[in-house]
Design a protein around this motif. Sequence first.
Motif, PDB file in Angstrom:
ATOM      1  N   GLU A  32       0.814  -1.377   0.040  1.00  0.00           N
ATOM      2  CA  GLU A  32      -0.081  -0.107   0.078  1.00  0.00           C
ATOM      3  C   GLU A  32       0.787   1.251  -0.194  1.00  0.00           C
ATOM      4  N   ALA A  33       1.864   1.262   0.874  1.00  0.00           N
ATOM      5  CA  ALA A  33       2.865   2.398   0.896  1.00  0.00           C
ATOM      6  C   ALA A  33       3.656   2.601  -0.663  1.00  0.00           C
ATOM      7  N   LYS A  34       3.854   1.729  -1.241  1.00  0.00           N
ATOM      8  CA  LYS A  34       4.531   1.745  -2.729  1.00  0.00           C
ATOM      9  C   LYS A  34       3.407   2.302  -3.506  1.00  0.00           C
ATOM     10  N   PHE A  35       2.099   1.806  -3.588  1.00  0.00           N
ATOM     11  CA  PHE A  35       1.124   2.382  -4.416  1.00  0.00           C
ATOM     12  C   PHE A  35       0.657   3.713  -4.205  1.00  0.00           C
ATOM     13  N   ARG A  36       0.720   4.223  -3.079  1.00  0.00           N
ATOM     14  CA  ARG A  36       0.469   5.523  -2.619  1.00  0.00           C
ATOM     15  C   ARG A  36       1.466   6.544  -3.014  1.00  0.00           C
ATOM     16  N   VAL A  37       2.785   6.316  -2.641  1.00  0.00           N
ATOM     17  CA  VAL A  37       3.878   6.908  -2.866  1.00  0.00           C
ATOM     18  C   VAL A  37       3.962   7.062  -4.403  1.00  0.00           C
ATOM     19  N   GLN A  38       4.072   6.014  -5.088  1.00  0.00           N
ATOM     20  CA  GLN A  38       4.302   6.223  -6.600  1.00  0.00           C
ATOM     21  C   GLN A  38       3.125   6.656  -7.282  1.00  0.00           C
ATOM     22  N   GLY A  39       2.025   6.782  -6.575  1.00  0.00           N
ATOM     23  CA  GLY A  39       0.854   7.265  -7.242  1.00  0.00           C
ATOM     24  C   GLY A  39       0.709   8.842  -7.051  1.00  0.00           C
ATOM     25  N   GLY A  40       1.785   9.357  -6.340  1.00  0.00           N
ATOM     26  CA  GLY A  40       1.967  11.051  -6.071  1.00  0.00           C
ATOM     27  C   GLY A  40       0.819  11.467  -4.971  1.00  0.00           C
ATOM     28  N   GLU A  41       0.531  10.698  -4.153  1.00  0.00           N
ATOM     29  CA  GLU A  41      -0.391  10.679  -2.878  1.00  0.00           C
ATOM     30  C   GLU A  41       0.164  11.387  -1.918  1.00  0.00           C
ATOM     31  N   VAL A  42       1.765  11.231  -1.775  1.00  0.00           N
ATOM     32  CA  VAL A  42       2.414  11.763  -0.498  1.00  0.00           C
ATOM     33  C   VAL A  42       3.289  12.627  -0.685  1.00  0.00           C
ATOM     34  N   ARG A  43       3.274  13.782   0.195  1.00  0.00           N
ATOM     35  CA  ARG A  43       4.058  14.949  -0.046  1.00  0.00           C
ATOM     36  C   ARG A  43       5.276  14.967   1.183  1.00  0.00           C
ATOM     37  N   VAL A  44       6.365  15.239   0.792  1.00  0.00           N
ATOM     38  CA  VAL A  44       7.497  15.603   1.684  1.00  0.00           C
ATOM     39  C   VAL A  44       8.068  16.835   1.711  1.00  0.00           C
ATOM     40  N   ASN A  45       7.979  17.550   2.827  1.00  0.00           N
ATOM     41  CA  ASN A  45       8.544  19.118   3.026  1.00  0.00           C
ATOM     42  C   ASN A  45       7.944  19.912   1.998  1.00  0.00           C
ATOM     43  N   LYS A  54      12.618   7.197  -0.541  1.00  0.00           N
ATOM     44  CA  LYS A  54      13.271   8.358  -0.274  1.00  0.00           C
ATOM     45  C   LYS A  54      13.685   8.401   1.145  1.00  0.00           C
ATOM     46  N   LYS A  55      14.927   8.845   1.592  1.00  0.00           N
ATOM     47  CA  LYS A  55      15.472   9.005   2.936  1.00  0.00           C
ATOM     48  C   LYS A  55      14.865  10.275   3.492  1.00  0.00           C
ATOM     49  N   LEU A  56      14.142   9.907   4.708  1.00  0.00           N
ATOM     50  CA  LEU A  56      13.690  10.837   5.622  1.00  0.00           C
ATOM     51  C   LEU A  56      14.721  11.080   6.793  1.00  0.00           C
ATOM     52  N   ARG A  57      14.615  12.465   7.242  1.00  0.00           N
ATOM     53  CA  ARG A  57      15.737  12.665   8.217  1.00  0.00           C
ATOM     54  C   ARG A  57      14.665  13.500   9.321  1.00  0.00           C
ATOM     55  N   ARG A  58      15.465  13.475  10.610  1.00  0.00           N
ATOM     56  CA  ARG A  58      14.688  14.192  11.633  1.00  0.00           C
ATOM     57  C   ARG A  58      14.303  15.710  11.275  1.00  0.00           C
ATOM     58  N   GLY A  59      13.035  15.970  11.630  1.00  0.00           N
ATOM     59  CA  GLY A  59      12.294  17.123  11.137  1.00  0.00           C
ATOM     60  C   GLY A  59      11.510  17.049   9.734  1.00  0.00           C
ATOM     61  N   ASP A  60      11.677  16.281   8.970  1.00  0.00           N
ATOM     62  CA  ASP A  60      11.149  16.117   7.714  1.00  0.00           C
ATOM     63  C   ASP A  60       9.708  16.207   7.937  1.00  0.00           C
ATOM     64  N   VAL A  61       8.841  16.625   7.247  1.00  0.00           N
ATOM     65  CA  VAL A  61       7.359  16.603   7.204  1.00  0.00           C
ATOM     66  C   VAL A  61       6.670  15.927   6.091  1.00  0.00           C
ATOM     67  N   VAL A  62       5.954  14.779   6.505  1.00  0.00           N
ATOM     68  CA  VAL A  62       5.296  14.088   5.558  1.00  0.00           C
ATOM     69  C   VAL A  62       3.772  14.125   5.706  1.00  0.00           C
ATOM     70  N   GLU A  63       3.095  14.503   4.439  1.00  0.00           N
ATOM     71  CA  GLU A  63       1.749  14.631   4.326  1.00  0.00           C
ATOM     72  C   GLU A  63       1.065  13.510   3.681  1.00  0.00           C
ATOM     73  N   TYR A  64      -0.039  12.978   4.157  1.00  0.00           N
ATOM     74  CA  TYR A  64      -0.616  12.104   3.477  1.00  0.00           C
ATOM     75  C   TYR A  64      -2.232  11.946   3.941  1.00  0.00           C
ATOM     76  N   ALA A  65      -3.347  11.728   3.335  1.00  0.00           N
ATOM     77  CA  ALA A  65      -4.451  11.567   3.506  1.00  0.00           C
ATOM     78  C   ALA A  65      -4.978  12.582   4.579  1.00  0.00           C
ATOM     79  N   GLY A  66      -4.547  13.751   4.443  1.00  0.00           N
ATOM     80  CA  GLY A  66      -5.152  14.942   5.402  1.00  0.00           C
ATOM     81  C   GLY A  66      -4.374  14.802   6.607  1.00  0.00           C
TER      82      GLY A  66
END
Length: 73
Positions: A32-45, A54-66
């Motif tokens: 499901e993670a693969k599907f959502r990310v590759q489908g452009g449903e996830v935002r990072v920073n 994608k490597k996330l580091r401390r302080g990064d902000v992830v937005e998904y499904a509100g």
Amino acid sequence: MLPRMSDLLPGQDSIDLQDFLKLRGVVETGGEAKFRVQGGEVRVNGGVETRRRKKLRRGDVVEYAGQRLTVEG
């Protein structure tokens, strides 16, 4: 309320986006993670992220499904 555990393990400085989504419980499986990310449903920073490893580091902000989640270390 229980204290929030760190998203990063001791000595770890990053976590894959797909693993972060699973750890935080916003998706149920890696597929499901693969599907959502590759489908452009996830935002990072603020930008759309389509790389599931994608490597996330401390302080990064992830937005998904509100939801807006910050990587904690």
